[in-house]
Design a protein around this motif. Structure first.
Motif, mmCIF file in Angstrom:
data_model
loop_
_atom_site.group_PDB
_atom_site.id
_atom_site.type_symbol
_atom_site.label_atom_id
_atom_site.label_comp_id
_atom_site.label_asym_id
_atom_site.label_seq_id
_atom_site.Cartn_x
_atom_site.Cartn_y
_atom_site.Cartn_z
ATOM 1 N N TYR A 96 -11.814 8.455 13.067
ATOM 2 C CA TYR A 96 -11.650 8.041 11.147
ATOM 3 C C TYR A 96 -12.423 8.654 10.119
ATOM 4 O O TYR A 96 -14.028 8.990 10.895
ATOM 5 C CB TYR A 96 -11.137 6.612 10.798
ATOM 6 C CG TYR A 96 -9.789 5.441 12.015
ATOM 7 C CD1 TYR A 96 -9.156 5.922 11.856
ATOM 8 C CD2 TYR A 96 -10.716 5.217 12.924
ATOM 9 C CE1 TYR A 96 -8.662 5.195 11.749
ATOM 10 C CE2 TYR A 96 -9.586 4.070 14.192
ATOM 11 C CZ TYR A 96 -8.276 4.136 13.592
ATOM 12 O OH TYR A 96 -7.855 4.051 13.952
ATOM 13 N N ASP A 136 -14.651 6.945 3.781
ATOM 14 C CA ASP A 136 -14.396 6.540 2.846
ATOM 15 C C ASP A 136 -14.841 8.099 1.023
ATOM 16 O O ASP A 136 -13.876 8.211 0.810
ATOM 17 C CB ASP A 136 -14.415 5.236 2.230
ATOM 18 C CG ASP A 136 -13.822 4.236 3.206
ATOM 19 O OD1 ASP A 136 -12.612 4.409 3.199
ATOM 20 O OD2 ASP A 136 -14.326 3.098 3.144
ATOM 21 N N GLU A 140 -2.005 4.053 13.763
ATOM 22 C CA GLU A 140 -2.192 1.938 12.991
ATOM 23 C C GLU A 140 -2.650 1.689 11.958
ATOM 24 O O GLU A 140 -3.937 2.855 11.582
ATOM 25 C CB GLU A 140 -3.331 1.501 14.540
ATOM 26 C CG GLU A 140 -2.527 1.541 15.718
ATOM 27 C CD GLU A 140 -3.658 0.979 16.390
ATOM 28 O OE1 GLU A 140 -4.862 0.628 16.526
ATOM 29 O OE2 GLU A 140 -3.538 0.566 17.681
ATOM 30 N N GLY A 141 -2.193 1.193 11.106
ATOM 31 C CA GLY A 141 -3.065 1.260 9.603
ATOM 32 C C GLY A 141 -2.394 2.543 8.810
ATOM 33 O O GLY A 141 -1.553 3.142 9.785
ATOM 34 N N ASN A 142 -3.272 2.910 7.852
ATOM 35 C CA ASN A 142 -3.265 3.331 6.750
ATOM 36 C C ASN A 142 -4.478 4.877 6.839
ATOM 37 O O ASN A 142 -4.538 4.933 5.203
ATOM 38 C CB ASN A 142 -2.989 2.822 5.562
ATOM 39 C CG ASN A 142 -1.859 3.809 4.390
ATOM 40 O OD1 ASN A 142 -1.989 5.062 5.415
ATOM 41 N ND2 ASN A 142 -1.769 4.052 3.022
ATOM 42 N N ARG A 143 -5.367 4.457 7.934
ATOM 43 C CA ARG A 143 -6.793 5.444 7.300
ATOM 44 C C ARG A 143 -6.599 6.416 8.004
ATOM 45 O O ARG A 143 -5.559 6.707 8.676
ATOM 46 C CB ARG A 143 -7.625 4.133 8.686
ATOM 47 C CG ARG A 143 -8.193 3.071 7.758
ATOM 48 C CD ARG A 143 -9.316 2.420 8.823
ATOM 49 N NE ARG A 143 -10.217 3.297 8.177
ATOM 50 C CZ ARG A 143 -11.231 3.001 9.202
ATOM 51 N NH1 ARG A 143 -11.336 2.169 10.070
ATOM 52 N NH2 ARG A 143 -12.462 4.375 9.185
#
Length: 67
Positions: A40, A43, A22-25
């Motif tokens: 996850y 950052d 799901e998403g780009n993380r």
């Protein structure tokens, strides 16, 4: 706790892990003794997988932010 075991399905017959992306993380999957968990990635920071005698002992997170 950051490690989650919810979206992973382990197929014991094929020894296969299915992950829904799901998403780009960016994320990390850790597997040990029939359990798989994902998290996850931060950052800015480090994620370390600590092992002891061939088994996952803990996952450490060290985060920071650029000034």
């Amino acid at each position: 706790m950051r490690l989650n075991s919810l979206p992973l399905e382990i197929n014991d017959k094929k020894i296969q892990i299915d992950v829904d992306l799901e998403g780009n993380r960016p994320f990390c999957v850790v597997y040990c003794e029939g359990q798989a968990k994902f998290t996850y990635l931060p950052d800015h920071g480090e994620t370390r997988v600590i092992t002891h005698q061939g088994k996952v002992k803990r996952v450490k997170f060290d985060e920071g932010e650029e000034f």
